[in-house]
Design an enzyme around this catalytic site. Structure first.
Site, PDB file in Angstrom:
ATOM      1  N   ASP A 131      -0.618   3.837   4.287  1.00 13.96           N
ATOM      2  CA  ASP A 131      -1.990   3.623   3.868  1.00 13.96           C
ATOM      3  C   ASP A 131      -2.646   5.002   3.699  1.00 13.96           C
ATOM      4  OD1 ASP A 131      -4.634   2.379   3.611  1.00 13.96           O
ATOM      5  OD2 ASP A 131      -4.966   3.164   5.625  1.00 13.96           O
ATOM      6  N   SER A 173      -2.665   2.132  -1.419  1.00 14.55           N
ATOM      7  CA  SER A 173      -4.060   2.145  -0.978  1.00 14.55           C
ATOM      8  C   SER A 173      -4.924   1.170  -1.765  1.00 14.55           C
ATOM      9  CB  SER A 173      -4.600   3.572  -1.175  1.00 14.55           C
ATOM     10  OG  SER A 173      -5.995   3.615  -1.030  1.00 14.55           O
ATOM     11  N   ASN A 174      -6.019   0.773  -1.131  1.00 15.16           N
ATOM     12  CA  ASN A 174      -7.057   0.016  -1.826  1.00 15.16           C
ATOM     13  C   ASN A 174      -7.838   0.892  -2.801  1.00 15.16           C
ATOM     14  OD1 ASN A 174      -6.629  -2.555  -0.818  1.00 15.16           O
ATOM     15  ND2 ASN A 174      -8.032  -2.319   0.914  1.00 15.16           N
ATOM     16  N   TYR A 225      -6.621   5.862   3.418  1.00 12.83           N
ATOM     17  CA  TYR A 225      -7.884   6.160   4.104  1.00 12.83           C
ATOM     18  C   TYR A 225      -7.837   5.768   5.575  1.00 12.83           C
ATOM     19  CZ  TYR A 225      -9.379   6.712  -0.708  1.00 12.83           C
ATOM     20  OH  TYR A 225      -9.476   7.120  -2.015  1.00 12.83           O
ATOM     21  N   ARG A 237     -18.260   3.755   6.244  1.00  9.14           N
ATOM     22  CA  ARG A 237     -16.885   3.255   6.327  1.00  9.14           C
ATOM     23  C   ARG A 237     -16.859   1.773   6.693  1.00  9.14           C
ATOM     24  NH1 ARG A 237     -11.720   2.816   4.689  1.00  9.14           N
ATOM     25  NH2 ARG A 237     -10.293   2.400   6.389  1.00  9.14           N
TER      26      ARG A 237
END
Lengths: 219, 219
Positions: free
Chosen positions: B9, B117-118, B11, B40
Protein backbone atom coordinates in the site's frame (compact mmCIF):
# COMPACT_ATOMS: atom_id res chain seq x y z
CA UNK A 1 -43.91 18.47 -1.11
CA UNK A 2 -46.11 15.38 -0.97
CA UNK A 3 -44.66 13.13 1.64
CA UNK A 4 -46.45 9.90 2.46
CA UNK A 5 -43.95 8.34 4.83
CA UNK A 6 -41.32 9.51 7.29
CA UNK A 7 -38.29 7.36 7.99
CA UNK A 8 -36.01 8.05 10.94
CA UNK A 9 -32.56 6.72 11.52
CA UNK A 10 -32.18 5.55 15.14
CA UNK A 11 -28.68 5.98 16.58
CA UNK A 12 -27.59 9.60 16.71
CA UNK A 13 -30.91 10.76 15.22
CA UNK A 14 -33.64 9.72 17.66
CA UNK A 15 -31.35 8.36 20.35
CA UNK A 16 -28.23 9.90 21.80
CA UNK A 17 -25.46 7.30 21.57
CA UNK A 18 -23.40 9.39 23.96
CA UNK A 19 -25.80 8.70 26.79
CA UNK A 20 -23.49 5.70 27.45
CA UNK A 21 -20.95 8.20 28.80
CA UNK A 22 -22.22 8.05 32.38
CA UNK A 23 -22.03 4.28 32.62
CA UNK A 24 -18.63 4.28 30.94
CA UNK A 25 -17.42 6.89 33.42
CA UNK A 26 -18.68 4.84 36.38
CA UNK A 27 -16.77 1.77 35.15
CA UNK A 28 -13.66 3.56 33.90
CA UNK A 29 -13.17 6.66 35.96
CA UNK A 30 -11.97 9.63 33.90
CA UNK A 31 -12.50 7.89 30.56
CA UNK A 32 -16.28 8.15 30.04
CA UNK A 33 -16.30 10.73 27.29
CA UNK A 34 -13.29 9.31 25.47
CA UNK A 35 -14.79 5.80 25.51
CA UNK A 36 -18.14 7.02 24.24
CA UNK A 37 -16.63 8.98 21.37
CA UNK A 38 -14.09 6.39 20.27
CA UNK A 39 -16.64 3.58 20.62
CA UNK A 40 -19.13 5.28 18.30
CA UNK A 41 -16.46 6.12 15.76
CA UNK A 42 -15.20 2.52 15.64
CA UNK A 43 -18.74 1.18 15.47
CA UNK A 44 -19.40 3.21 12.31
CA UNK A 45 -16.03 2.24 10.83
CA UNK A 46 -16.65 -1.44 11.55
CA UNK A 47 -20.06 -1.79 9.92
CA UNK A 48 -18.75 0.08 6.89
CA UNK A 49 -15.79 -2.29 6.68
CA UNK A 50 -17.94 -5.37 7.04
CA UNK A 51 -20.16 -4.03 4.27
CA UNK A 52 -17.23 -3.11 2.02
CA UNK A 53 -15.68 -6.56 2.36
CA UNK A 54 -19.00 -8.45 1.96
CA UNK A 55 -18.79 -9.97 5.43
CA UNK A 56 -22.03 -9.15 7.21
CA UNK A 57 -22.24 -9.77 10.94
CA UNK A 58 -25.02 -8.33 13.15
CA UNK A 59 -24.76 -4.82 14.56
CA UNK A 60 -24.84 -6.13 18.12
CA UNK A 61 -21.57 -8.00 17.47
CA UNK A 62 -20.08 -5.03 15.68
CA UNK A 63 -20.95 -2.78 18.60
CA UNK A 64 -19.32 -5.17 21.05
CA UNK A 65 -16.22 -5.56 18.87
CA UNK A 66 -15.90 -1.79 18.58
CA UNK A 67 -16.12 -1.51 22.35
CA UNK A 68 -13.41 -4.15 22.87
CA UNK A 69 -11.12 -2.30 20.47
CA UNK A 70 -11.82 1.02 22.17
CA UNK A 71 -10.90 -0.32 25.61
CA UNK A 72 -7.79 -2.02 24.21
CA UNK A 73 -6.75 1.18 22.48
CA UNK A 74 -7.08 3.12 25.73
CA UNK A 75 -5.09 0.37 27.53
CA UNK A 76 -7.96 -0.21 29.94
CA UNK A 77 -8.30 -3.69 31.41
CA UNK A 78 -11.82 -5.06 31.58
CA UNK A 79 -13.91 -8.09 32.33
CA UNK A 80 -16.61 -9.65 30.18
CA UNK A 81 -19.18 -8.14 32.57
CA UNK A 82 -17.94 -4.63 31.83
CA UNK A 83 -18.67 -5.19 28.15
CA UNK A 84 -22.13 -6.54 29.03
CA UNK A 85 -22.88 -3.53 31.25
CA UNK A 86 -21.96 -1.11 28.50
CA UNK A 87 -23.81 -3.07 25.84
CA UNK A 88 -26.90 -2.92 28.05
CA UNK A 89 -26.60 0.86 28.10
CA UNK A 90 -27.46 0.72 24.40
CA UNK A 91 -30.90 -0.67 25.31
CA UNK A 92 -31.75 2.43 27.28
CA UNK A 93 -30.19 5.30 25.38
CA UNK A 94 -31.83 8.66 25.97
CA UNK A 95 -34.06 9.97 23.20
CA UNK A 96 -33.31 13.58 22.21
CA UNK A 97 -35.63 15.87 24.10
CA UNK A 98 -38.01 16.81 21.27
CA UNK A 99 -38.41 13.28 19.90
CA UNK A 100 -41.34 11.92 21.88
CA UNK A 101 -43.46 15.07 21.54
CA UNK A 102 -42.77 15.43 17.80
CA UNK A 103 -43.50 11.84 16.89
CA UNK A 104 -46.67 11.87 18.99
CA UNK A 105 -47.83 15.03 17.22
CA UNK A 106 -47.12 13.62 13.75
CA UNK A 107 -48.91 10.43 14.70
CA UNK A 108 -52.04 12.45 15.50
CA UNK A 109 -51.80 13.84 11.97
CA UNK A 110 -51.79 10.24 10.65
CA UNK A 111 -48.27 10.43 9.27
CA UNK A 112 -46.78 6.97 8.63
CA UNK A 113 -43.59 6.80 10.70
CA UNK A 114 -40.84 4.17 10.48
CA UNK A 115 -37.53 3.74 12.26
CA UNK A 116 -34.96 2.22 9.92
CA UNK A 117 -31.67 1.31 11.50
CA UNK A 118 -28.45 -0.65 11.14
CA UNK A 119 -29.24 -2.00 14.61
CA UNK A 120 -30.61 -5.48 15.14
CA UNK A 121 -34.16 -5.99 16.37
CA UNK A 122 -32.88 -7.29 19.72
CA UNK A 123 -31.21 -3.91 20.24
CA UNK A 124 -33.96 -1.74 18.77
CA UNK A 125 -37.14 -3.27 20.16
CA UNK A 126 -36.35 -2.82 23.88
CA UNK A 127 -35.02 0.70 23.24
CA UNK A 128 -38.04 1.88 21.25
CA UNK A 129 -40.30 0.40 23.92
CA UNK A 130 -38.33 1.97 26.78
CA UNK A 131 -38.64 5.40 25.14
CA UNK A 132 -42.36 4.82 24.52
CA UNK A 133 -42.24 5.19 20.74
CA UNK A 134 -43.62 1.75 19.85
CA UNK A 135 -47.15 3.06 19.37
CA UNK A 136 -46.16 5.57 16.68
CA UNK A 137 -43.40 3.82 14.79
CA UNK A 138 -42.84 0.69 12.84
CA UNK A 139 -39.27 -0.63 13.18
CA UNK A 140 -37.18 -1.94 10.28
CA UNK A 141 -33.68 -3.36 10.56
CA UNK A 142 -31.07 -3.88 7.86
CA UNK A 143 -30.55 -7.23 9.55
CA UNK A 144 -33.52 -8.52 7.53
CA UNK A 145 -31.45 -8.17 4.33
CA UNK A 146 -27.94 -8.23 5.82
CA UNK A 147 -26.85 -5.10 3.96
CA UNK A 148 -25.74 -2.09 5.96
CA UNK A 149 -26.67 1.48 5.27
CA UNK A 150 -25.37 3.43 3.37
CA UNK A 151 -25.37 0.73 0.65
CA UNK A 152 -28.18 1.10 -1.91
CA UNK A 153 -29.48 -2.41 -1.11
CA UNK A 154 -30.34 -1.31 2.44
CA UNK A 155 -32.47 1.68 1.37
CA UNK A 156 -34.09 -0.46 -1.33
CA UNK A 157 -35.28 -2.79 1.40
CA UNK A 158 -36.87 0.06 3.36
CA UNK A 159 -38.38 1.49 0.20
CA UNK A 160 -39.97 -1.80 -0.82
CA UNK A 161 -41.21 -2.47 2.71
CA UNK A 162 -43.04 0.85 2.77
CA UNK A 163 -44.60 0.43 -0.64
CA UNK A 164 -44.74 4.12 -1.52
CA UNK A 165 -42.83 5.98 -4.21
CA UNK A 166 -39.24 6.81 -3.45
CA UNK A 167 -39.70 10.58 -3.71
CA UNK A 168 -42.69 10.44 -1.37
CA UNK A 169 -40.44 9.27 1.44
CA UNK A 170 -38.71 11.77 3.69
CA UNK A 171 -35.66 10.18 5.27
CA UNK A 172 -34.18 11.78 8.38
CA UNK A 173 -30.77 11.25 9.87
CA UNK A 174 -28.17 13.15 11.84
CA UNK A 175 -25.49 11.05 10.22
CA UNK A 176 -24.29 12.64 7.00
CA UNK A 177 -23.14 9.26 5.65
CA UNK A 178 -26.73 8.10 6.00
CA UNK A 179 -28.09 11.18 4.20
CA UNK A 180 -25.57 10.54 1.42
CA UNK A 181 -26.79 6.97 0.96
CA UNK A 182 -30.48 7.84 1.20
CA UNK A 183 -30.27 10.81 -1.21
CA UNK A 184 -28.16 8.84 -3.61
CA UNK A 185 -30.76 6.04 -3.54
CA UNK A 186 -33.54 8.53 -4.29
CA UNK A 187 -35.28 9.40 -1.03
CA UNK A 188 -36.02 12.97 -0.06
CA UNK A 189 -33.75 13.72 2.86
CA UNK A 190 -33.58 15.95 5.89
CA UNK A 191 -30.28 16.21 7.73
CA UNK A 192 -30.88 16.73 11.45
CA UNK A 193 -27.87 18.84 12.31
CA UNK A 194 -28.06 19.34 16.08
CA UNK A 195 -24.35 20.02 16.44
CA UNK A 196 -24.13 22.70 13.74
CA UNK A 197 -21.56 20.71 11.76
CA UNK A 198 -20.50 21.81 8.28
CA UNK A 199 -21.90 19.72 5.43
CA UNK A 200 -19.70 16.90 4.27
CA UNK A 201 -18.26 17.36 0.78
CA UNK A 202 -19.55 14.26 -0.95
CA UNK A 203 -21.38 15.63 -3.97
CA UNK A 204 -24.73 15.19 -2.20
CA UNK A 205 -26.92 17.90 -0.69
CA UNK A 206 -29.75 17.04 1.70
CA UNK A 207 -33.15 18.43 0.61
CA UNK A 208 -33.63 19.97 4.04
CA UNK A 209 -31.46 20.78 7.00
CA UNK A 210 -33.15 20.99 10.39
CA UNK A 211 -31.57 21.86 13.70
CA UNK A 212 -33.84 19.30 15.36
CA UNK A 213 -36.90 17.17 14.60
CA UNK A 214 -39.36 19.77 15.86
CA UNK A 215 -38.93 21.66 12.59
CA UNK A 216 -40.76 18.80 10.90
CA UNK A 217 -43.98 20.11 12.39
CA UNK A 218 -43.82 23.18 10.15
CA UNK A 219 -43.89 21.36 6.85
CA UNK B 1 6.15 -19.53 2.62
CA UNK B 2 6.54 -19.24 -1.13
CA UNK B 3 5.96 -15.66 -2.01
CA UNK B 4 6.35 -14.60 -5.64
CA UNK B 5 5.19 -11.00 -5.39
CA UNK B 6 5.17 -8.25 -2.81
CA UNK B 7 2.45 -5.62 -2.87
CA UNK B 8 2.73 -2.42 -0.84
CA UNK B 9 0.00 0.00 0.00
CA UNK B 10 1.23 3.59 -0.51
CA UNK B 11 -0.31 6.13 1.88
CA UNK B 12 0.55 5.42 5.50
CA UNK B 13 2.59 2.35 4.53
CA UNK B 14 5.46 3.57 2.33
CA UNK B 15 4.71 7.28 2.64
CA UNK B 16 3.93 9.29 5.75
CA UNK B 17 0.69 11.19 5.10
CA UNK B 18 1.43 13.31 8.13
CA UNK B 19 4.41 14.90 6.45
CA UNK B 20 1.85 17.48 5.26
CA UNK B 21 1.83 18.83 8.84
CA UNK B 22 4.65 21.30 8.28
CA UNK B 23 3.03 22.92 5.24
CA UNK B 24 -0.34 22.99 7.01
CA UNK B 25 1.27 24.65 10.02
CA UNK B 26 2.93 27.28 7.84
CA UNK B 27 -0.42 28.17 6.23
CA UNK B 28 -2.59 27.83 9.36
CA UNK B 29 -0.48 28.67 12.35
CA UNK B 30 -1.21 26.41 15.34
CA UNK B 31 -3.40 24.00 13.37
CA UNK B 32 -0.85 21.89 11.46
CA UNK B 33 -1.24 18.66 13.42
CA UNK B 34 -5.02 18.93 13.73
CA UNK B 35 -5.42 19.57 10.01
CA UNK B 36 -3.20 16.66 9.08
CA UNK B 37 -5.03 14.20 11.34
CA UNK B 38 -8.57 15.29 10.51
CA UNK B 39 -7.74 15.48 6.79
CA UNK B 40 -6.49 11.89 6.67
CA UNK B 41 -9.46 10.64 8.67
CA UNK B 42 -11.96 12.34 6.36
CA UNK B 43 -10.10 11.16 3.28
CA UNK B 44 -10.49 7.53 4.38
CA UNK B 45 -14.13 8.07 5.33
CA UNK B 46 -14.87 9.72 1.98
CA UNK B 47 -13.46 7.03 -0.31
CA UNK B 48 -15.28 4.39 1.75
CA UNK B 49 -18.54 6.33 1.40
CA UNK B 50 -18.10 6.81 -2.33
CA UNK B 51 -17.47 3.07 -2.64
CA UNK B 52 -20.43 2.13 -0.42
CA UNK B 53 -22.80 4.29 -2.42
CA UNK B 54 -21.44 3.22 -5.84
CA UNK B 55 -20.35 6.73 -6.74
CA UNK B 56 -16.69 6.53 -7.71
CA UNK B 57 -14.75 9.77 -8.07
CA UNK B 58 -10.93 9.91 -8.25
CA UNK B 59 -8.84 9.94 -5.09
CA UNK B 60 -7.38 13.33 -5.98
CA UNK B 61 -10.88 14.86 -5.77
CA UNK B 62 -11.67 12.96 -2.60
CA UNK B 63 -8.47 14.21 -1.01
CA UNK B 64 -9.31 17.80 -1.93
CA UNK B 65 -12.91 17.46 -0.70
CA UNK B 66 -11.69 16.00 2.59
CA UNK B 67 -9.33 18.96 2.97
CA UNK B 68 -12.13 21.48 2.31
CA UNK B 69 -14.30 19.81 4.94
CA UNK B 70 -11.45 19.75 7.43
CA UNK B 71 -10.76 23.47 7.06
CA UNK B 72 -14.52 24.25 7.26
CA UNK B 73 -14.84 22.11 10.39
CA UNK B 74 -11.98 23.99 12.05
CA UNK B 75 -13.61 27.31 10.98
CA UNK B 76 -10.47 28.31 9.08
CA UNK B 77 -10.91 30.60 6.11
CA UNK B 78 -8.86 29.72 3.06
CA UNK B 79 -8.24 30.54 -0.57
CA UNK B 80 -8.15 28.14 -3.51
CA UNK B 81 -4.35 28.50 -3.50
CA UNK B 82 -4.15 27.17 0.06
CA UNK B 83 -5.88 23.99 -1.08
CA UNK B 84 -3.50 23.74 -4.04
CA UNK B 85 -0.45 24.18 -1.80
CA UNK B 86 -1.60 21.44 0.53
CA UNK B 87 -2.57 19.13 -2.31
CA UNK B 88 0.92 19.60 -3.73
CA UNK B 89 2.35 18.41 -0.41
CA UNK B 90 0.87 15.01 -1.28
CA UNK B 91 3.25 14.81 -4.25
CA UNK B 92 6.28 14.96 -2.02
CA UNK B 93 5.34 13.04 1.10
CA UNK B 94 8.27 11.64 3.04
CA UNK B 95 8.90 7.92 2.70
CA UNK B 96 9.36 6.15 6.03
CA UNK B 97 13.04 5.91 6.80
CA UNK B 98 13.59 2.19 6.07
CA UNK B 99 11.60 2.15 2.81
CA UNK B 100 14.21 3.02 0.21
CA UNK B 101 16.89 0.72 1.65
CA UNK B 102 14.50 -2.21 2.07
CA UNK B 103 12.98 -2.02 -1.39
CA UNK B 104 16.43 -1.64 -2.95
CA UNK B 105 17.66 -4.72 -1.09
CA UNK B 106 14.64 -6.80 -2.13
CA UNK B 107 15.08 -5.65 -5.70
CA UNK B 108 18.62 -7.03 -5.68
CA UNK B 109 17.10 -10.36 -4.64
CA UNK B 110 14.85 -10.18 -7.73
CA UNK B 111 11.62 -9.88 -5.74
CA UNK B 112 8.73 -8.56 -7.84
CA UNK B 113 7.50 -5.42 -6.06
CA UNK B 114 4.28 -3.49 -6.75
CA UNK B 115 2.71 -0.45 -5.17
CA UNK B 116 -1.08 -0.78 -5.19
CA UNK B 117 -2.96 2.27 -4.01
CA UNK B 118 -6.29 4.04 -3.91
CA UNK B 119 -4.39 7.07 -5.21
CA UNK B 120 -4.61 8.17 -8.81
CA UNK B 121 -1.60 7.86 -11.11
CA UNK B 122 -1.25 11.64 -11.26
CA UNK B 123 -0.70 11.60 -7.49
CA UNK B 124 1.39 8.42 -7.30
CA UNK B 125 3.78 8.77 -10.22
CA UNK B 126 5.44 12.04 -9.14
CA UNK B 127 5.65 10.83 -5.54
CA UNK B 128 7.23 7.46 -6.36
CA UNK B 129 9.68 9.22 -8.64
CA UNK B 130 10.52 11.90 -6.05
CA UNK B 131 11.28 9.19 -3.46
CA UNK B 132 13.36 7.28 -6.04
CA UNK B 133 11.37 4.07 -5.96
CA UNK B 134 10.40 3.96 -9.64
CA UNK B 135 13.23 1.59 -10.52
CA UNK B 136 12.11 -1.12 -8.07
CA UNK B 137 8.35 -0.89 -8.15
CA UNK B 138 5.54 -1.15 -10.58
CA UNK B 139 2.60 1.12 -9.69
CA UNK B 140 -1.06 0.05 -9.84
CA UNK B 141 -4.01 2.28 -9.07
CA UNK B 142 -7.61 1.34 -8.26
CA UNK B 143 -8.47 4.16 -10.64
CA UNK B 144 -8.01 1.65 -13.49
CA UNK B 145 -11.11 -0.24 -12.29
CA UNK B 146 -12.83 2.53 -10.30
CA UNK B 147 -13.29 0.33 -7.24
CA UNK B 148 -11.71 1.40 -3.98
CA UNK B 149 -9.87 -0.83 -1.56
CA UNK B 150 -11.05 -2.55 0.64
CA UNK B 151 -13.69 -3.84 -1.81
CA UNK B 152 -12.92 -7.32 -3.23
CA UNK B 153 -13.04 -5.95 -6.80
CA UNK B 154 -10.02 -3.77 -6.10
CA UNK B 155 -7.79 -6.62 -4.86
CA UNK B 156 -9.03 -8.81 -7.73
CA UNK B 157 -7.66 -6.22 -10.13
CA UNK B 158 -4.24 -6.27 -8.49
CA UNK B 159 -4.27 -10.05 -8.36
CA UNK B 160 -5.10 -10.41 -12.04
CA UNK B 161 -2.57 -7.76 -13.02
CA UNK B 162 0.20 -9.67 -11.27
CA UNK B 163 -0.73 -13.02 -12.73
CA UNK B 164 0.47 -15.14 -9.80
CA UNK B 165 -1.62 -17.20 -7.38
CA UNK B 166 -3.42 -15.33 -4.67
CA UNK B 167 -1.62 -17.07 -1.80
CA UNK B 168 1.76 -16.37 -3.39
CA UNK B 169 1.20 -12.66 -2.94
CA UNK B 170 2.27 -10.92 0.26
CA UNK B 171 0.27 -7.74 0.72
CA UNK B 172 1.60 -5.10 3.08
CA UNK B 173 -0.26 -2.21 4.62
CA UNK B 174 -0.21 -0.12 7.78
CA UNK B 175 -3.94 0.41 7.41
CA UNK B 176 -5.87 -2.32 9.15
CA UNK B 177 -8.88 -1.75 6.89
CA UNK B 178 -6.62 -2.59 3.96
CA UNK B 179 -5.33 -5.75 5.66
CA UNK B 180 -8.93 -6.77 6.30
CA UNK B 181 -9.84 -6.40 2.63
CA UNK B 182 -6.68 -8.09 1.34
CA UNK B 183 -6.89 -11.05 3.76
CA UNK B 184 -10.57 -11.46 3.10
CA UNK B 185 -9.86 -11.51 -0.65
CA UNK B 186 -7.22 -14.21 -0.16
CA UNK B 187 -3.80 -12.55 -0.17
CA UNK B 188 -1.21 -13.32 2.48
CA UNK B 189 -0.92 -10.18 4.55
CA UNK B 190 1.59 -8.39 6.71
CA UNK B 191 0.36 -5.53 8.88
CA UNK B 192 3.04 -2.88 9.24
CA UNK B 193 2.26 -1.62 12.71
CA UNK B 194 4.69 1.24 13.28
CA UNK B 195 2.51 2.90 15.93
CA UNK B 196 2.01 -0.19 18.10
CA UNK B 197 -1.78 -0.05 17.71
CA UNK B 198 -3.98 -2.89 18.95
CA UNK B 199 -5.43 -5.13 16.25
CA UNK B 200 -8.86 -4.14 15.02
CA UNK B 201 -11.60 -6.60 15.96
CA UNK B 202 -12.96 -7.48 12.53
CA UNK B 203 -12.71 -11.26 12.45
CA UNK B 204 -9.53 -11.08 10.38
CA UNK B 205 -5.97 -11.70 11.53
CA UNK B 206 -3.01 -10.63 9.42
CA UNK B 207 -0.59 -13.47 8.64
CA UNK B 208 2.32 -11.37 9.89
CA UNK B 209 2.75 -8.25 11.97
CA UNK B 210 5.92 -6.24 11.45
CA UNK B 211 6.95 -3.12 13.28
CA UNK B 212 8.42 -1.80 10.02
CA UNK B 213 9.28 -2.99 6.52
CA UNK B 214 12.84 -3.92 7.40
CA UNK B 215 11.55 -7.11 8.98
CA UNK B 216 10.70 -8.30 5.48
CA UNK B 217 14.38 -8.89 4.91
CA UNK B 218 14.34 -11.78 7.39
CA UNK B 219 11.78 -13.92 5.60
Amino acid sequence: MTIKAFIYDAYGTLFDVHSVTEKAESLFNGYGKQISEAWRQKQVEYFMLHQLTDRYIPFSEITKNALSYTLNKLSLSYKKEDLDHLMNAYLELQAYEEVSETLKNLNRRKVKQTIFSNGTKDMLTPLVKKRELSDFCNVLSVDDVKQYKPSPAAYKYAHESLGVNCDEILFMSSNFWDITGASSYGFKTAWINRSKLPEDVLGIEPDYIYSNLKELLNI
